[in-house]
Scaffold this active site. Structure first.
Site, PDB file in Angstrom:
ATOM      1  N   CYS A  65      -1.785   9.065   2.798  1.00  0.00           N
ATOM      2  CA  CYS A  65      -1.604   8.552   1.439  1.00  0.00           C
ATOM      3  C   CYS A  65      -2.840   8.865   0.606  1.00  0.00           C
ATOM      4  O   CYS A  65      -2.788   8.875  -0.620  1.00  0.00           O
ATOM      5  CB  CYS A  65      -1.288   7.066   1.448  1.00  0.00           C
ATOM      6  SG  CYS A  65      -2.535   6.115   2.268  1.00  0.00           S
ATOM      7  N   GLU A  85       0.892  -1.165   0.000  1.00  0.00           N
ATOM      8  CA  GLU A  85       0.000   0.000   0.000  1.00  0.00           C
ATOM      9  C   GLU A  85       0.921   1.203   0.000  1.00  0.00           C
ATOM     10  O   GLU A  85       1.439   1.603   1.042  1.00  0.00           O
ATOM     11  CB  GLU A  85      -0.920  -0.055   1.233  1.00  0.00           C
ATOM     12  CG  GLU A  85      -2.142   0.815   1.104  1.00  0.00           C
ATOM     13  CD  GLU A  85      -1.957   2.146   1.764  1.00  0.00           C
ATOM     14  OE1 GLU A  85      -1.713   3.120   1.019  1.00  0.00           O
ATOM     15  OE2 GLU A  85      -2.053   2.227   2.996  1.00  0.00           O
TER      16      GLU A  85
HETATM   17  C1  UN1 Z   1      -2.768   6.163   4.942  1.00  0.00           C
HETATM   18  O1  UN1 Z   1      -2.609   7.378   4.809  1.00  0.00           O
HETATM   19  O2  UN1 Z   1      -1.791   5.359   4.825  1.00  0.00           O
HETATM   20  O3  UN1 Z   1      -8.635   6.714   4.163  1.00  0.00           O
HETATM   21  C2  UN1 Z   1      -4.032   5.529   5.333  1.00  0.00           C
HETATM   22  C3  UN1 Z   1      -7.949   7.331   4.995  1.00  0.00           C
HETATM   23  C4  UN1 Z   1      -7.551   6.626   6.263  1.00  0.00           C
HETATM   24  C5  UN1 Z   1      -6.360   5.788   6.036  1.00  0.00           C
HETATM   25  C6  UN1 Z   1      -5.203   6.450   5.383  1.00  0.00           C
HETATM   26  N1  UN1 Z   1      -8.661   5.809   6.722  1.00  0.00           N
HETATM   27  O4  UN1 Z   1      -7.608   8.492   4.827  1.00  0.00           O
END
Ligand code: UN1
Length: 512
Positions: free
Chosen positions: A302, A268
């Protein structure tokens, strides 16, 4: 950092079992770890919080040995009994939600409501996994042979390596760990070295739950860099799966190392998430969606919004609204309830943001708002930044982990879908429209190419019930809900003959 905050952090640390100096390795017990110490820094102040001794080579070996042993015992537990342990862990997380959420804020810098939200995400994951523990379903098939039965079943896989990033220091562990636990796996966690204390706190909580319930030590921890932990983990054939969240370059290294030994990886990685606002969008909703996705977590998710595509008819109006909203974003101590945007995680993050903005200017972009480091305080604070960009600027293809929002204009939906999909990453995406045809076109097979596609919702803040992850350089892995559990198990296809003949499949005759 104020004196009050400093005091709050030491009380917090104590309540979560963290001392001034700590072992960073847990293998059913805290080892006297022999690697060099690292210091956790509070991003809001730049001040040291506590130090952690990293894993030496023998420490890592001990973690693997204990994890293999724990797996061999744990896999014999019925899955719903494993679910019961995860239920107890959820209870313990509920009890510690406030302190753990605050520690996330102290160590990572996200605002306290997001720190608490992150622990809630762990609890939600645990609850989901408890239910999953009774639903690890295999299919049964009709055999082509008489008096034969055919079905598949799912068995535990082995010790799983979990590599997590600083930005979701505890939730991403939970996405993996809660599911892997009910699937019958043990785990070795390699957290970011920027957030070792939250990993210690979680490991203390999880270890207590296991010990009180008489369960084997399935939740283990090895803090260290890629040479100390990452590379030995990906090279070790006793670890059949490594799940890694972080940069594309880290994921490439993990993916290649795992592929080399034909192990599994779940990746990921980076996102470069776009939001398309059509002329018919509800602009109030759009503004709220953009602000949370672009400014929330100081642009360090992310899933953070990095590219905003405005259709010509509303572009001027939306830009005016953004230029009005950005100056009113309260930036400051993330423990303060009124703060909307906390600091970046460290000086390196500031340097990366400034380097990206230099490229913006070199490539012909214009900074419409922000772009500066806040020099009037300690810690790593920056202004959220709006950039007028064009699709020809190479920097807009990079993920910069900072609150920079590139704004583009477009005329038609067909044109913008192509612009949207033209980056190497494919994590999250969104369209704001009141037109059903535009929404469905965006969600269609030739629409958004991302793992996540939203309508009238920003790019960040996904719920755990869905499978989370993305395509292209994002790595293709899926974590959390839906059928993501399957990667943590091994599938076995079973065919059973209860007849007195031995017919062969495909009608093959083999009479001697
Ligand atoms: C991440 O930034 O690695 O959807 C995960 C989202 C959060 C998870 C982000 N539930 O923004």
């Amino acid at each position: 950092m104020s004196v009050e905050t400093a005091t709050a952090s030491s009380a917090l640390l104590e309540s979560l079992g963290i001392e001034a100096e700590n072992s960073g390795v847990f293998a059913g017990r805290w080892l006297d770890s022999s690697g060099p110490a690292i210091t956790s820094i509070e991003p809001a102040s730049g001040a040291p919080v506590a130090s952690v001794r990293t894993a030496g080579p023998e420490d890592f070996e001990e973690v693997v040995r204990v994890s293999v042993e724990a797996f061999e015992a744990w896999r014999t537990w019925p899955a719903p009994k494993r679910g019961e342990i995860v239920r107890l862990l959820a209870d313990e997380l509920r009890r510690n939600k406030d302190s753990l959420g605050r520690l996330v804020t102290v160590e990572m810098g996200k605002v306290v409501s997001e720190g608490l939200g992150e622990v809630q995400e762990m609890i939600d994951m645990a609850d989901l996994a408890v239910g999953m523990s009774r639903q690890l379903y295999g299919l049964s098939m009709h055999s082509e042979r008489p008096q034969h039965r055919m079905y598949e079943q799912w068995h535990p896989l082995g010790p799983v390596g979990i590599i997590t990033a600083f930005n979701f220091p505890v939730a991403v562990w939970a996405w993996n760990a809660m599911v892997a636990a009910v699937c019958g796996d043990s785990m070795i966690w390699k957290p970011s070295e920027k957030t070792p204390l939250t990993a210690l706190a979680v490991t203390h909580i999880a270890a207590k739950v296991l010990a009180d319930a008489g369960a084997p030590p399935i939740f283990n921890l090895a803090i260290g860099n890629r040479h100390q932990v990452g590379e030995p983990m990906t090279a070790d054939p006793r670890i059949p799966l490594v799940s890694a969240t972080g940069s594309v370059s880290m994921g490439r290294a993990v993916g290649q190392a795992m592929a080399k030994r034909l192990g599994r990886s779940l990746l990921e990685l980076g996102g470069n998430n776009g939001l398309i606002a059509m002329d018919d969008a509800d602009l109030d909703l759009t503004l709220r969606g953009v602000l949370f996705a672009a400014v929330g977590t100081a642009g360090q998710r992310c899933t953070s919004l990095r590219r905003l595509f405005l259709q010509k008819g509303i572009a001027a109006e939306m830009k005016a609204r953004l230029l009005k909203a950005y100056p009113s974003i309260s930036i400051g101590d993330p423990l303060d309830e009124g703060t909307v945007m906390g600091p970046l995680v460290d000086q390196g993050a500031i340097d990366d943001m400034m380097a990206a903005l230099d490229k913006v200017r070199d490539q012909g972009g214009t900074v419409l708002y922000g772009g500066k480091v806040l020099q009037d305080r300690s810690g790593y604070f920056v202004e959220p930044t709006l950039v007028e960009a064009s699709a020809h600027m190479p920097i807009t293809c990079d993920e910069t982990f900072a609150p920079i929002l590139y704004i583009f204009e477009f005329e038609t939906l067909e044109e913008v879908i192509e612009m949207h999909n033209s980056v190497p990453q494919g994590l999250s995406s969104a369209i704001f429209t009141m037109n059903m045809r535009s929404a469905e076109r965006f969600l269609s097979a030739s629409g958004s190419d991302c793992g996540i596609a939203n309508v009238n919702i920003g790019t960040s803040g996904a719920e755990i019930g869905g499978a989370f992850g993305g395509e292209k350089e994002t790595g293709g892995g899926r974590e959390a809900g839906s059928d993501s559990w399957k990667i943590y198990m091994r599938r076995q296809t079973c065919t059973l003959n209860y007849g007195e003949e031995l017919p062969l499949a495909q009608g093959v005759e083999f009479d001697i």
